[in-house]
Structure formats: structure tokens, C-alpha cells
Design an enzyme around this catalytic site. Structure first.
Site, mmCIF file in Angstrom:
data_model
loop_
_atom_site.group_PDB
_atom_site.id
_atom_site.type_symbol
_atom_site.label_atom_id
_atom_site.label_comp_id
_atom_site.label_asym_id
_atom_site.label_seq_id
_atom_site.Cartn_x
_atom_site.Cartn_y
_atom_site.Cartn_z
ATOM 1 N N GLU A 1 0.837 -1.198 0.000
ATOM 2 C CA GLU A 1 0.000 0.000 0.000
ATOM 3 C C GLU A 1 0.873 1.249 0.000
ATOM 4 O O GLU A 1 1.943 1.257 0.618
ATOM 5 C CB GLU A 1 -0.921 -0.001 1.230
ATOM 6 C CG GLU A 1 -1.918 -1.146 1.239
ATOM 7 C CD GLU A 1 -2.825 -1.151 2.461
ATOM 8 O OE1 GLU A 1 -2.680 -0.244 3.324
ATOM 9 O OE2 GLU A 1 -3.683 -2.029 2.571
ATOM 10 N N HIS B 1 -8.162 0.880 2.122
ATOM 11 C CA HIS B 1 -7.831 0.731 3.547
ATOM 12 C C HIS B 1 -8.609 1.733 4.403
ATOM 13 O O HIS B 1 -8.033 2.594 5.070
ATOM 14 C CB HIS B 1 -6.327 0.904 3.767
ATOM 15 C CG HIS B 1 -5.859 0.231 5.031
ATOM 16 N ND1 HIS B 1 -4.594 -0.271 5.173
ATOM 17 C CD2 HIS B 1 -6.485 -0.022 6.208
ATOM 18 C CE1 HIS B 1 -4.448 -0.796 6.385
ATOM 19 N NE2 HIS B 1 -5.589 -0.655 7.032
#
Length: 533
Positions: free
Chosen positions: A264, A282
Site C-alpha cells: 500500500e 484501507h
């Protein structure tokens, strides 16, 4: 540099007003743009504490610029933007907010499951393109289905409770939760394979550890019930994303809801190409309530730290003003004993007693019970601290007690973690801190076998039938793997009976090597643990 009249707290990222209110009366609070590195370093020259969210990085350079810094606080769960090792080496406390987002994370998993079941995201996009294609978005009901929860910690339990309201059957996989505790929650514990075979919906709620990375891969996805829908709002990397994409493409998995990714930020994934996947960037902790809770939690921890008091959410420093000086050296030992206990037991305990013996009990040693409890879970859960370790024990149905006595026949002071396991076995792990110019933490006993080895670094623990040649086999295998032996202890209760070998090594023993060693010596039990502060 002049010394400010009041302790200085630097705020690097936006913090809730409620959190600022906790600090403003007692401290000099300075809000800056922490992403501007020169500005951050300049502000840190007078800082006693710094509070950040995810944007500001507190790395070794930032810490070097802060000679007065006592505490770094991350208003959130993770610590990816804080160099904890560098902070520890400089004696700087690091705190976070490990329970601030648990409700938000559980609700995000529910949202993803619902969106997957009813094709919400793709139907929304279609209608906004001016299309009315009801027949293409026929979903499935949740009522009457079986929901599999992988990981039954606090978030997993909250998720399960919410899904139970949909008139579902809840099954779960978590080797560290007792069946009786799960039954109290209306949940049936089962194996991972059984869960994969039976569940109509699967939601993952595990920490990211070496054991859980890639837990759901191609082999596991080949076993799932056809038409299953899978949700991961826990940690990226727990599911093999390519294997999941393949299972979604061939129809074995009907849908997925994914909030986290192995790397990420993630803007390119095979999952993004599939219409039966709903993805979010997220967002598990992205609610106003979670952000406020995180800010308030770390503000209170910073206030405690700067007041010299005990800080329960400290990640790297377990002591505070209320812990007696004589007790402090025993805190890391108690935690390490808990870690060894979990490694050797290999699963859930029904009850634990932390036994403290010696002159040390003239002090308040309750914190040693907390330290040992933390150690029990630090290798099987994420962000374990003094404040959430008792909650983790309660959630898993583990009763933790404390016994103290001034009598200690063998050592000046001694700590024993004594437990009853779910399968009926009893297990003890004991240790002490040597007295002298240098305090050394020692393991002194495991399951009735007397040993004396430093409770430090990677340890290999083998149990086997006593016979000649085992030491050579273990040493040779480790040597072939390029792993140096730092120390070794072999204990037995009688010749030819059971023996216990504890080996201190310079590098972690892999799971593959552990399996080979166990087979080579015919071990009845084999485990590894890494003991660090």
C-alpha cells in the site's frame, strides 16, 4: 536554545479538538505541517513529545533532531511511520492507540460483505452511467447462511456478533481461543480446512505475522465451498491476491470485498479488473469516531508519560513512575516467559497463574502479571500492550491470576508462568534476573526440566527421547543452514527418559528447518521463539 516554561508537544498531523483539549491546559501545544521535514525537525528541537497520524514520519533523523523528546505518539493502530527501534535506542517512549478503531474495522468488514452479496458497487456504477439492468445484479441473502470468521480476536468477535443478527450460523478458526469461550459467544470453533469447506461467507480478522502471511492461498481457495464470498478488512497479504483473482475469475469464489493489500498504497491489482470484487483503499479506521478515539487515547498517554506515570499503551517501554525500581528489571523477563509459554504450548491455555517469589513481593508486583499476559499474546496478535493484554485474555477465555510468596528456595527472585492447557496438560516456564553488575534474564525451567540459559534472542526448543547423538544432529543441521549456536542446554529428568534441549542461536530458525530438525531427532514437540524487548 531556550527552555520553554511548559513541556512542548508538537502536533504533526491534524488532531481532533477533543484530543487537543486534553493537552492545552498543561502543555505548550504547537501544531505544524509534519510532512514538511525541515519544519518538523526545527520544531522537534524543543519538543518533549510529538503526536502524529499517518502522514508525518518520525524516523531516525527526526529523532536525532529532538534532544529533549520523551514520547512519540501515533494517533492510530499502526506504527509504519515511526522508527520504533531508533526511538528505543534513544530512550524515547512510543505509544499508539491499539483499540481505537475496532468497531470501525468490524463495521467495514460487514459493509464489504453486504456490498459483495448484493453487487452494490457495480450496480451503483451502472445506474450512474444511465443503465437500468436489474437482472444483471441478482444477489444472495445472508440469512440462513454459514459465516466463517478467521481470527476471533476483538474485531473478529465484534464482526461475528453483527453477523449473528442476520440469522446466520457462525463458525470460526482461531487456535488461541478456547472452545468454551467461543461457545459463550454462540460460535463453533473449527479447523481452517473445515471452515473453508462449509462457509458461505468468509471474513478474515488476523494480525499480520510470519505465520499468517499468505494463509489463504491457492491450495486453500481450491478447498472453499463453491460460490463463497470472501472479505479481508484486516491486513494486506493474508490472502494471496493473484490466487484470489484466479478463483474469482473461474467462478469458484463468487465475490470478494477487499480493504487491504499486500503493498500500500495500491493502485494496480489483478483484483481491480474483476466486476465481482468491491475494493476500498484501507478504510477500516476511516471514521470520525475512530479518529477521535485515537486522538484522545494518545493524548492521554502523552499526558501520563510527561507526568512520569505508568503508560499502559507504551509499545517499547513498559515501565513508568508507579513501578518500583526493583520491579522494573523483571518486567521484560515476565513478558519473555509469557512468550516462551505460548511457543511451547502451541495453542490456547485455559488458565494462567503468574507466580512471583522472593523479596521482590514486598513491592507491588501486579505489573508483572500484566507483563506476562502481554507476552502470552504478543506473537499471536497485533499491537499487544498492557492495556489490551487483559482484554485479549478475556476474549479468549483465559483466566489469568497472580500468586506471590516471599519464599524462593533456588533464586533471589523468581517468576513462573504456570498454566493449564485446553487439552488437560499443565505447563510451567520459569526465570530469574541475575544479581550483580550486569542484570541478565535467564530461563531456569521449562515444563519441569531445569535449565539455565539467557532469555535473549532466537531460541530453538526441542523435546525428545534421551539418547546419544542428538546434540550432533542438531548442531550439524544448524551448521548446514549457516546458523551459529550461541548457547545450548540439555536437561533430562532421568537417563533414557525424556529430554529437553534449548538452543540459543544467532538467526531465526525457519519453519522448514524446524520441521526437518523435529523429524531428524524424533521430537515429540518443537518450537521457536525470538525474545527481544
Amino acid at each position: 536554545m531556550t527552555t520553554p516554561d511548559r513541556p512542548v508537544i508538537v502536533i504533526g498531523d491534524k488532531l481532533a479538538d477533543s484530543a487537543l483539549a486534553v493537552l492545552s491546559n498543561d502543555f505548550d501545544v504547537r501544531t505544524i505541517d509534519g510532512t514538511d521535514v525541515p519544519t518538523l525537525h526545527d520544531a522537534l528541537t524543543e519538543a518533549d513529545a510529538v503526536i502524529v497520524r499517518s502522514a508525518t514520519r518520525i524516523d531516525a533523523d527526526a529523532l536525532a533532531a529532538a534532544p529533549r523528546l520523551k514520547v512519540v505518539a501515533r494517533a492510530g493502530v499502526g506504527l509504519d511511520n515511526v522508527d520504533v527501534s531508533a526511538a528505543t535506542s534513544r530512550g524515547v517512549m512510543v505509544v499508539n492507540a491499539p483499540t481505537s478503531n475496532i468497531v470501525s474495522a468490524a463495521e467495514q468488514a460487514v459493509a464489504l460483505l453486504l456490498a459483495s452479496a448484493r453487487h452494490t458497487a457495480v450496480a451503483d456504477a451502472s445506474l450512474k452511467r444511465g443503465e437500468w439492468k436489474r437482472s444483471q445484479f441478482t444477489g444472495v441473502e445472508i440469512a440462513g447462511k454459514t459465516v466463517g470468521v478467521v481470527g476471533l480476536g476483538r474485531i473478529g468477535q465484534l464482526f461475528a456478533a453483527r453477523m449473528a443478527a442476520f440469522d446466520t450460523t457462525i463458525i470460526a478458526y482461531d487456535p488461541y481461543v478456547q472452545p468454551a469461550r467461543a461457545a459463550q459467544l454462540g460460535i463453533t470453533l473449527t479447523s481452517l480446512d473445515d471452515l473453508l469447506l462449509k462457509a458461505d461467507f468468509i471474513s478474515i480478522h488476523l494480525p499480520k505475522t510470519p505465520e499468517t502471511v499468505g494463509l489463504i492461498g491457492k491450495d486453500e481457495l481450491d478447498k472453499v465451498k463453491p460460490g463463497v464470498r470472501i472479505v479481508n478488512a484486516a491486513r494486506g497479504g493474508l490472502i494471496d491476491e493473484q490466487a484470489l483473482a484466479d478463483a474469482l475469475a473461474d467462478g469458484r469464489v463468487a465475490g470478494a470485498g477487499i480493504d487491504v493489500f499486500s503493498s500500500e498504497p495500491c493502485t494496480d491489482s489483478p483484483l481491480f479488473e474483476l466486476s465481482n470484487v468491491v475494493v476500498t483503499p484501507h478504510l477500516g479506521a476511516s471514521t470520525r469516531e475512530a479518529q477521535d478515539n485515537a486522538g484522545l487515547a494518545v493524548a492521554r498517554s502523552v499526558k501520563l508519560a510527561l507526568s512520569g506515570e505508568f503508560v499502559p499503551d507504551a509499545v517499547n517501554v513498559q515501565t513508568g513512575g508507579i513501578v518500583a525500581e526493583d520491579v522494573r528489571p523483571l518486567l521484560p523477563l515476565a513478558e519473555r516467559l509469557g512468550r516462551v509459554f505460548t511457543a511451547v504450548s502451541g495453542g490456547a491455555a485455559q488458565s494462567i497463574t503468574v507466580e512471583v517469589r522472593g523479596e521482590i513481593v514486598d513491592n507491588d508486583v501486579t505489573v508483572l502479571q500484566l507483563a506476562a499476559t502481554k507476552g502470552l499474546f504478543v506473537d499471536v496478535a497485533e499491537n499487544v500492550t498492557y492495556v489490551n493484554a487483559p482484554l485479549l485474555a478475556a476474549e479468549r477465555g483465559v483466566d489469568v491470576g497472580l500468586f506471590t510468596s516471599t519464599e524462593s528456595r533456588d533464586f533471589h527472585n523468581k517468576i513462573t508462568v504456570r498454566g493449564a492447557l485446553v487439552d488437560g496438560r499443565a505447563l510451567t516456564v520459569s526465570g530469574t534476573v541475575t544479581q550483580g553488575l550486569k542484570e541478565i534474564r535467564k530461563l531456569t525451567e521449562i515444563d519441569g526440566f531445569d535449565i539455565e540459559i539467557d532469555a535473549e534472542g532466537p531460541l530453538l526448543i526441542l523435546r525428545y527421547d534421551d539418547r546419544p547423538g542428538v546434540v550432533g544432529v542438531v548442531g550439524g543441521a544448524l551448521g548446514d543452514a549457516g546458523i551459529n549456536i550461541a548457547a545450548m542446554q540439555v536437561a533430562r529428568k532421568e537417563a533414557g527418559g525424556e529430554a529437553l534441549m534449548v538452543v540459543g542461536v544467532d538467526a531465526m530458525v525457519s519453519s522448514d528447518l524446524l520441521a526437518r530438525l523435529s523429524s531428524a531427532v524424533g521430537a515429540s514437540a518443537a518450537s521457536t521463539v525470538v525474545l527481544t524487548d
